[in-house]
Design a protein around this motif. Structure first.
Motif, mmCIF file in Angstrom:
data_model
loop_
_atom_site.group_PDB
_atom_site.id
_atom_site.type_symbol
_atom_site.label_atom_id
_atom_site.label_comp_id
_atom_site.label_asym_id
_atom_site.label_seq_id
_atom_site.Cartn_x
_atom_site.Cartn_y
_atom_site.Cartn_z
ATOM 1 N N ARG A 70 0.836 -1.192 0.000
ATOM 2 C CA ARG A 70 0.000 0.000 0.000
ATOM 3 C C ARG A 70 0.873 1.245 0.000
ATOM 4 N N GLU A 71 0.358 2.283 -0.625
ATOM 5 C CA GLU A 71 1.048 3.578 -0.640
ATOM 6 C C GLU A 71 0.004 4.680 -0.618
ATOM 7 N N TYR A 72 0.152 5.595 0.311
ATOM 8 C CA TYR A 72 -0.768 6.721 0.436
ATOM 9 C C TYR A 72 0.028 8.017 0.384
ATOM 10 N N ARG A 73 -0.559 9.047 -0.203
ATOM 11 C CA ARG A 73 0.015 10.390 -0.198
ATOM 12 C C ARG A 73 -1.035 11.348 0.351
ATOM 13 N N PHE A 74 -0.617 12.207 1.247
ATOM 14 C CA PHE A 74 -1.542 13.136 1.894
ATOM 15 C C PHE A 74 -1.101 14.567 1.624
ATOM 16 N N LEU A 111 -6.634 6.678 10.373
ATOM 17 C CA LEU A 111 -6.860 6.300 8.979
ATOM 18 C C LEU A 111 -7.563 4.958 8.887
ATOM 19 N N VAL A 116 -9.506 4.473 2.991
ATOM 20 C CA VAL A 116 -8.548 5.569 2.872
ATOM 21 C C VAL A 116 -9.142 6.888 3.383
ATOM 22 N N TYR A 118 -9.867 9.364 6.598
ATOM 23 C CA TYR A 118 -9.227 9.555 7.896
ATOM 24 C C TYR A 118 -9.895 10.701 8.650
#
Length: 306
Positions: A70-74, A111, A116, A118
């Motif tokens: 998994r990869e998340y960008r905020f 989160l 996804v 949060y």
């Protein structure tokens, strides 16, 4: 990728190897939180920088194969996300965001890993903020920035979840209290922020600290920045010192390993902290090494050493 510029490693046969590999290292700039959850995933948080040049990033890898799961960008809210915890069911990740010198409020981030979505919780609440305490390391030097004009202040950093999944414990670096919250309130989107704030409970007086961990009996282990060691707080708030050693410059992250060993890192932050709070120049950082990983037996008195 250049192995010499790697920042995340796996110890294999007593040799450090870039994790997941040398090529991926360009994705890491300021990795601050790491955790292996109950689903055998290694989570790494790489928060945004002060200059706003990049978004905060969150990665999950398969521990055994190194596969990126998994990869998340905020783009917002995850300003200085540091420590991370994941619930036992693998559904929710909680991160502590320290804020910045009171200019950006500290907060907790929760989160939902699947959706996804949060929530930002306790933003600016006294329990995640700072008290007017300057930090002095074991060497007696005061930690300040902007050429001595401002004491280095950081909000909520260490967090840990009790083994029975009832409590989230948390504490700010520049704060004298350890707090806890019912975990089920944090993971229920129907619970209001007001009800969460009302449920905050002070557990006891702690040292100025960075990382937290917890044992199966619910005792919280607290890195003691100013005394170069580790303290332990029982669920009723009783505090005792387990480790105190002059070699430790800034006791930082802490984690349990097998066979009663407890591991903690010495990041020596006060030795190379830049005057603007930005990540240090690599050359300056290198001058103040080496940076140690220590361990001690939780069932034995004293401090066996590195």
């Amino acid at each position: 990728g250049d192995e010499n510029s790697a920042s995340v490693f796996e110890l294999v046969d007593e040799e450090p190897r870039p994790f997941p590999d040398a090529d991926f290292q360009t994705n890491f700039r300021s990795t601050l939180g790491m955790l292996i959850d109950g689903q055998n995933r290694l989570w790494i948080i790489d928060p945004a920088t002060i200059d706003g040049s990049r978004d905060s990033a969150l990665f999950a890898f398969d521990v055994d194969g190194g596969e990126l799961l998994r990869e998340y960008r905020f783009e917002q809210d995850w300003d200085f996300a540091q420590d991370i915890q994941v619930t036992a069911d693998g559904r929710y990740l909680i991160s502590a965001d320290t804020g910045l010198f009171g200019f950006i409020p500290a907060k907790l981030l929760v989160l939902d890993i699947e959706s996804v979505e949060y929530r930002v919780l306790l933003k600016g609440h006294p329990s995640v903020g700072t008290e007017n305490w300057g930090i002095r390391g074991p060497d007696g030097e005061k930690t300040s920035v902007f050429f001595g004009l401002i004491d280095w202040q950081a909000g909520v950093d260490g967090i840990t979840i009790s083994p029975d999944q009832k409590w989230l414990y948390y504490g700010s670096i520049n704060h004298s209290q350890l707090y806890r919250l019912p975990l089920n309130l944090l993971t229920d989107p129907a619970v209001s922020e007001e009800d969460i704030e009302a449920a905050v409970k002070a557990v006891g007086v702690k040292p100025l600290s960075d990382g937290l961990s917890i044992d199966i009996e619910g005792n919280v282990y607290i890195t003691d920045i100013e005394n170069g060691g580790i303290a332990r707080m029982s669920p009723d708030g009783t505090l005792e010192t387990l480790v105190k050693d002059s070699r430790v410059r800034w006791a930082d992250g802490i984690s349990f390993g097998p066979d009663s060993w407890v591991y903690f890192t010495d990041s020596a932050i006060s030795a190379y902290l830049s005057q603007t709070g930005d990540p240090p120049d690599p050359a300056v950082h290198g001058q103040h090494g080496p940076y140690g990983i220590y361990r001690f037996r939780n069932d034995l008195p004293g401090f066996p050493g590195r």
